[in-house]
Design a protein around this motif. Sequence first.
Motif, PDB file in Angstrom:
ATOM      1  N   ASP A  75      -7.358  23.903  16.254  1.00 58.44           N
ATOM      2  CA  ASP A  75      -6.439  23.175  17.135  1.00 58.44           C
ATOM      3  C   ASP A  75      -5.022  23.147  16.560  1.00 58.44           C
ATOM      4  O   ASP A  75      -4.041  23.298  17.298  1.00 58.44           O
ATOM      5  CB  ASP A  75      -6.943  21.744  17.345  1.00 58.44           C
ATOM      6  N   LEU A  76      -4.896  22.937  15.245  1.00 65.46           N
ATOM      7  CA  LEU A  76      -3.562  22.910  14.643  1.00 65.46           C
ATOM      8  C   LEU A  76      -2.885  24.275  14.737  1.00 65.46           C
ATOM      9  O   LEU A  76      -1.672  24.369  14.961  1.00 65.46           O
ATOM     10  CB  LEU A  76      -3.655  22.463  13.180  1.00 65.46           C
TER      11      LEU A  76
ATOM     12  N   CYS B  90      -6.796  24.192   7.069  1.00 74.21           N
ATOM     13  CA  CYS B  90      -5.778  24.114   8.120  1.00 74.21           C
ATOM     14  C   CYS B  90      -4.468  24.767   7.710  1.00 74.21           C
ATOM     15  O   CYS B  90      -3.556  24.899   8.539  1.00 74.21           O
ATOM     16  CB  CYS B  90      -5.527  22.646   8.490  1.00 74.21           C
TER      17      CYS B  90
ATOM     18  N   LYS C 110      -5.829  13.109  16.279  1.00 72.25           N
ATOM     19  CA  LYS C 110      -4.746  12.622  15.413  1.00 72.25           C
ATOM     20  C   LYS C 110      -5.252  11.808  14.237  1.00 72.25           C
ATOM     21  O   LYS C 110      -4.503  11.530  13.295  1.00 72.25           O
ATOM     22  CB  LYS C 110      -3.777  11.782  16.229  1.00 72.25           C
TER      23      LYS C 110
ATOM     24  N   VAL D  45      -4.793  17.389  20.244  1.00 74.23           N
ATOM     25  CA  VAL D  45      -5.273  17.476  18.858  1.00 74.23           C
ATOM     26  C   VAL D  45      -5.766  16.103  18.405  1.00 74.23           C
ATOM     27  O   VAL D  45      -5.124  15.085  18.696  1.00 74.23           O
ATOM     28  CB  VAL D  45      -4.143  17.957  17.916  1.00 74.23           C
TER      29      VAL D  45
ATOM     30  N   TRP E  49       0.358  18.508  21.493  1.00 76.29           N
ATOM     31  CA  TRP E  49      -0.099  17.629  20.409  1.00 76.29           C
ATOM     32  C   TRP E  49      -1.128  16.612  20.915  1.00 76.29           C
ATOM     33  O   TRP E  49      -2.016  16.196  20.189  1.00 76.29           O
ATOM     34  CB  TRP E  49       1.100  16.916  19.774  1.00 76.29           C
TER      35      TRP E  49
ATOM     36  N   LEU F 141     -10.510  21.301  13.882  1.00 73.95           N
ATOM     37  CA  LEU F 141      -9.133  20.827  13.721  1.00 73.95           C
ATOM     38  C   LEU F 141      -8.223  21.969  13.268  1.00 73.95           C
ATOM     39  O   LEU F 141      -7.083  22.088  13.733  1.00 73.95           O
ATOM     40  CB  LEU F 141      -9.079  19.682  12.707  1.00 73.95           C
TER      41      LEU F 141
ATOM     42  N   TRP G   2      -1.706  24.558  18.211  1.00 74.86           N
ATOM     43  CA  TRP G   2      -0.530  23.702  18.441  1.00 74.86           C
ATOM     44  C   TRP G   2       0.722  24.347  17.855  1.00 74.86           C
ATOM     45  O   TRP G   2       1.778  24.363  18.491  1.00 74.86           O
ATOM     46  CB  TRP G   2      -0.775  22.323  17.816  1.00 74.86           C
TER      47      TRP G   2
END
Length: 647
Positions: A223-224, A262, A239, A237, A234, A220, A227
């Motif tokens: 991915d963040l 993150c 959620k 990702v 979005w 994550l 993004w």
Amino acid sequence: MSRSKKQSRAPNSMRRYVFDSIIKRALREHSLFEAGGPGFLVLVTPEGYSPSDYQSSVLDQLYDDDRFYRRDGVGCILVFLTDKSSKFEDEYSECCKRERVIAVIERGVELPPIIQLAADLVIHIPPITPDDLKAAARAVVRRPMTDEEAETALSYPREHLWAAFRPMRSIGEAMRRLREVEVNSPVEGTDQVKMRSAPETPMLAEMHGYGPAKEWGTQLATDLADWKAGTIDWGDVDKGIVLSGPPGVGKSIFARALAKQCNVSLVASSLGRWQSRGHLGDLLKSMRADFDRARNNAPSILFIDEIDSFGSRDSFDHENANYSIQVVNALLECLDGLDGREGVVVVGATNNTDRIDPAITRAGRLDRHVEIPLPSAADRIAILSQLTAHSIPVSDLLRLGTLTRGMTGADLAKTVRDGRRLARRERRELTLEDLKAGLPEGTKISGEHRWGIAVHEAGHTIVGIQLGYGTYIRTNIADVVRPDLKHQPGGAAYFDIPRVARRDRQFYLNCVAVMLAGLAAEKLYLGDFSDGAGGGEQSDLAVATRLATFLEANLGMGASFLHSNAQTDQELEKLRLSDDALKARVEKILADQYERVEGILESRRALLELLAKELDAVGLLTPQRVRELESSLEDRGSFNSQRKGIS
């Protein structure tokens, strides 16, 4: 002369309750003084604490017996680091003729020789512990406090702590206030008391024991970052996620470590916190405010603890069903969001996934479920090493592997706290023995007991390899077991079984056979078997019986194609008790496979003895070692049987 103490006042603040308790415990070190007798005690505060913190509690202890002692027969002295060196002696000269005197001095004050000679006992007061806060919460706030909440609360300045925890205010609300009020650092050069800074939460990548949840969290973070950089949408990702696991595995700590990994803000709440705001309208307003705060600080993580407390609308049949349905519907609206919740990852935590409304875990909401398991032996050692700041060699901590079996991260943290408390009491560094002192006693496996386990596990090993149960990894037996655990195997044979494969009736019969191999080995070599194969949900007999019942009642591989939804041992037991024919078929499967295993082990009796002796002596078997021992027998002509599948 008989003495009667004043009736104890009901505690009216967390602060007073905590310091009263600490002073009472400190005075127990002088039993005569504690009982109301004469004496002169010196109490040394912990670092960062002021003598004035303890003044009221000390005076209560001194004057609690004023029906026996005159008011001028007791005395209290407070000495601070900033006081002149003569103050202590001056105050003592005024109190030296009194019968009961307590001097509270700040850590670092040097005791004058006259005080060292006069004092009956010098007692070092311990700092406030999480257990002190938990006890005060029960007594004053009338609400339970978790270990994690207590540890976190102690990381804040104490005056903030006492102000936040008001009588009849929920623990969650007090913690929220502590988090949201900015803590200013002390100004250099002032007399402000130096506070211990909040313990820093490590990044998720540096933590241990989270299994698949850690893998998801680190992905994550990637991915963040992608993004935010605009390289992915979005929609790519995750959620939302539901984290489950037994109490104490660290779901709340996971959320903080995830946010740090993150590099995003964290908004933490729960239904209980939202409910504490008032009636339904206040609850819904507070819930929406937290979602708005998470959106305004996006990218962010919104953590909802105990998400199962919302319940499922399918099961609402009480008089407050309308209220509960509105709460669940409001949460669903927040998860969907008319304005969207781009940049907000929602993490829900629970101990019971079955109680969550299915709509909450629907695709697009919290559609991923990851279980946080109890930490493995390697993880437990790594956690202990981290908690002790790597002050004890890992090679030494390895000795605690068995003694910490079944413990959560919270349990291990308590073990370290207890060990540090013991070390502080004796004014020395933390040692391995300090940690062991707080752990359950272990029982050494030796003699006939160890030999019986060795024979049992050698039986599992031989039959598992012979039937191609899976890829053989190793067999080991433990040196120590914990008698306090409900089910703790003294040994195990490990096979890697593919998760995806074609599994027919023979596959399941082979599984039943392997489960019964330990019993058969004991009966063959020792004349009878012990109770080690039964007694728990994961015991050999429980697994064998469960598999045999599945064959006949769930998988359509028995005498009937009828299917039952029974899954748990309790449900399967009711099914067998209600169907005598099914019970008879299950018993026949178990008997037939036991007889089959007896034949396999009889033909390889010499290997059984050799493997058992190796396990008894070394405690470990590897695939290579099993092949070596088998080859040595073949070279000597001890058996002629070929390794092949037996149907």
